[in-house]
Motif scaffolding. Structure first.
Motif, PDB file in Angstrom:
ATOM      1  N   UNK A  29       0.845  -1.189   0.000  1.00 44.88           N
ATOM      2  CA  UNK A  29       0.000   0.000   0.000  1.00 44.88           C
ATOM      3  C   UNK A  29       0.884   1.244   0.000  1.00 44.88           C
ATOM      4  N   UNK A  30       0.253   2.389  -0.336  1.00 48.79           N
ATOM      5  CA  UNK A  30       0.985   3.648  -0.325  1.00 48.79           C
ATOM      6  C   UNK A  30       1.445   4.009   1.078  1.00 48.79           C
ATOM      7  N   UNK A  31       0.617   3.722   2.076  1.00 54.02           N
ATOM      8  CA  UNK A  31       1.005   4.063   3.443  1.00 54.02           C
ATOM      9  C   UNK A  31       2.251   3.293   3.878  1.00 54.02           C
ATOM     10  N   UNK A  32       2.330   2.002   3.502  1.00 54.33           N
ATOM     11  CA  UNK A  32       3.533   1.233   3.822  1.00 54.33           C
ATOM     12  C   UNK A  32       4.732   1.773   3.060  1.00 54.33           C
ATOM     13  N   UNK A  33       4.535   2.121   1.794  1.00 51.87           N
ATOM     14  CA  UNK A  33       5.608   2.664   0.975  1.00 51.87           C
ATOM     15  C   UNK A  33       6.196   3.927   1.604  1.00 51.87           C
ATOM     16  N   UNK A  34       5.333   4.850   2.034  1.00 51.04           N
ATOM     17  CA  UNK A  34       5.828   6.091   2.616  1.00 51.04           C
ATOM     18  C   UNK A  34       6.447   5.865   3.994  1.00 51.04           C
ATOM     19  N   UNK A  35       5.961   4.881   4.725  1.00 46.78           N
ATOM     20  CA  UNK A  35       6.587   4.579   6.011  1.00 46.78           C
ATOM     21  C   UNK A  35       7.984   4.000   5.801  1.00 46.78           C
ATOM     22  N   UNK A  37       9.907   4.883   3.186  1.00 46.47           N
ATOM     23  CA  UNK A  37      10.694   6.047   2.785  1.00 46.47           C
ATOM     24  C   UNK A  37      11.144   6.867   3.985  1.00 46.47           C
ATOM     25  N   UNK A  38      10.286   6.973   4.986  1.00 46.41           N
ATOM     26  CA  UNK A  38      10.611   7.772   6.171  1.00 46.41           C
ATOM     27  C   UNK A  38      11.260   6.944   7.275  1.00 46.41           C
ATOM     28  N   UNK A  39      11.540   5.684   6.970  1.00 44.16           N
ATOM     29  CA  UNK A  39      12.234   4.795   7.912  1.00 44.16           C
ATOM     30  C   UNK A  39      11.452   4.593   9.207  1.00 44.16           C
ATOM     31  N   UNK A  40      10.127   4.568   9.100  1.00 44.98           N
ATOM     32  CA  UNK A  40       9.297   4.322  10.278  1.00 44.98           C
ATOM     33  C   UNK A  40       8.593   2.971  10.209  1.00 44.98           C
TER      34      UNK A  40
END
Length: 244
Positions: A29-35, A37-40
């Motif tokens: 998902x996009x939310x996992x992708x951005x997490x 990217x932000x190393x969270x």
């Protein structure tokens, strides 16, 4: 970096690293992708995301890898030169003594990202189709594994001997082009100017030796690389000099 050779029947393609599980889109998902990217993202979510992504895109990645492989065997100077010199080592025409499009296999590999290819004396070369950024990255990996193939045929090295393994990695990293300045600077964040080639080759050789089952740790890996460094780094066969 090469994988440790595994036992397999001769002339059979190496299997994929993992069996494709049922695709779980919960992590893709996009939310996992951005997490990520932000190393969270938790490590388990990161692994699940890339496994789902690579499984979904397996056919596309392998097709792209096959197309690049065919192009490189036809037009890449370094790949054509290495193939020619591998062919000169044995006139039998056996599968074990030649490297061509028929025994270089594009496969989906696991999501650990520790290797982009591997050489097996019995089966040939495996390319991890889901790991390549572009054709140039694939060319470096293929050249690396072909240097291993050349060394296996020319010097009859034992990949389970740590000194042999260190020499194989030193030569492959030096001659494949994967440690040239532009590759280090733009893709690995290594911004040194002086002795950049030597530092890259040494770093990759130590990492490879450290991952061998017989190695007892970082100190031993560094000692083994230091022991063989002079002779192996200066040995540019089959090239007259460091080509790339």
């Amino acid at each position: 970096m090469t994988d440790t050779p595994t036992t397999a029947p001769a002339n059979t393609p190496p299997p994929t690293t993992t069996n494709p599980p049922p695709l779980d889109r919960a992590f893709y998902t996009w939310s996992t992708f951005f997490s990520i990217l932000t190393n969270t993202a938790p490590p388990a979510h990161r692994t699940a995301y890339f496994l789902a992504k690579d499984t979904l895109n397996e056919a596309r990645d392998c097709a792209r890898c096959e197309e690049s492989k065919a192009f490189l065997f036809a037009y890449s100077p370094v790949i054509r030169f290495l193939k020619h010199n591998i062919d000169l080592l044995d006139g039998s025409g056996s599968a074990q003594a030649t490297i061509s499009t028929s025994n270089v296999f594009c496969r989906r590999c696991g999501p650990d990202g520790n290797a982009s290819g591997g050489f097996d004396p019995e089966t040939g070369i495996k390319l991890c189709a889901n790991e390549f950024r572009n054709r140039g990255h694939l060319e470096d990996t293929l050249a690396h594994e072909m240097v291993h193939a050349y060394d296996h045929l020319r010097f009859k090295l034992d990949p389970y001997d740590l000194r042999h393994a260190a020499c194989m990695e030193i030569r492959a990293s030096t001659l494949s082009g994967e440690c040239r300045w532009a590759r280090e600077f733009f893709t690995r964040g290594q911004w040194g100017v002086t002795r950049q080639l030597q530092e890259c080759v040494r770093r990759r050789a130590v990492l490879s030796v450290r991952n061998r089952p017989a190695c007892k740790g970082e100190a031993q890996a560094e000692a083994v690389v230091d022991e063989v460094w002079g002779g192996c780094f200066g040995d540019t066969r089959p090239f007259d000099e460091i080509y790339r």
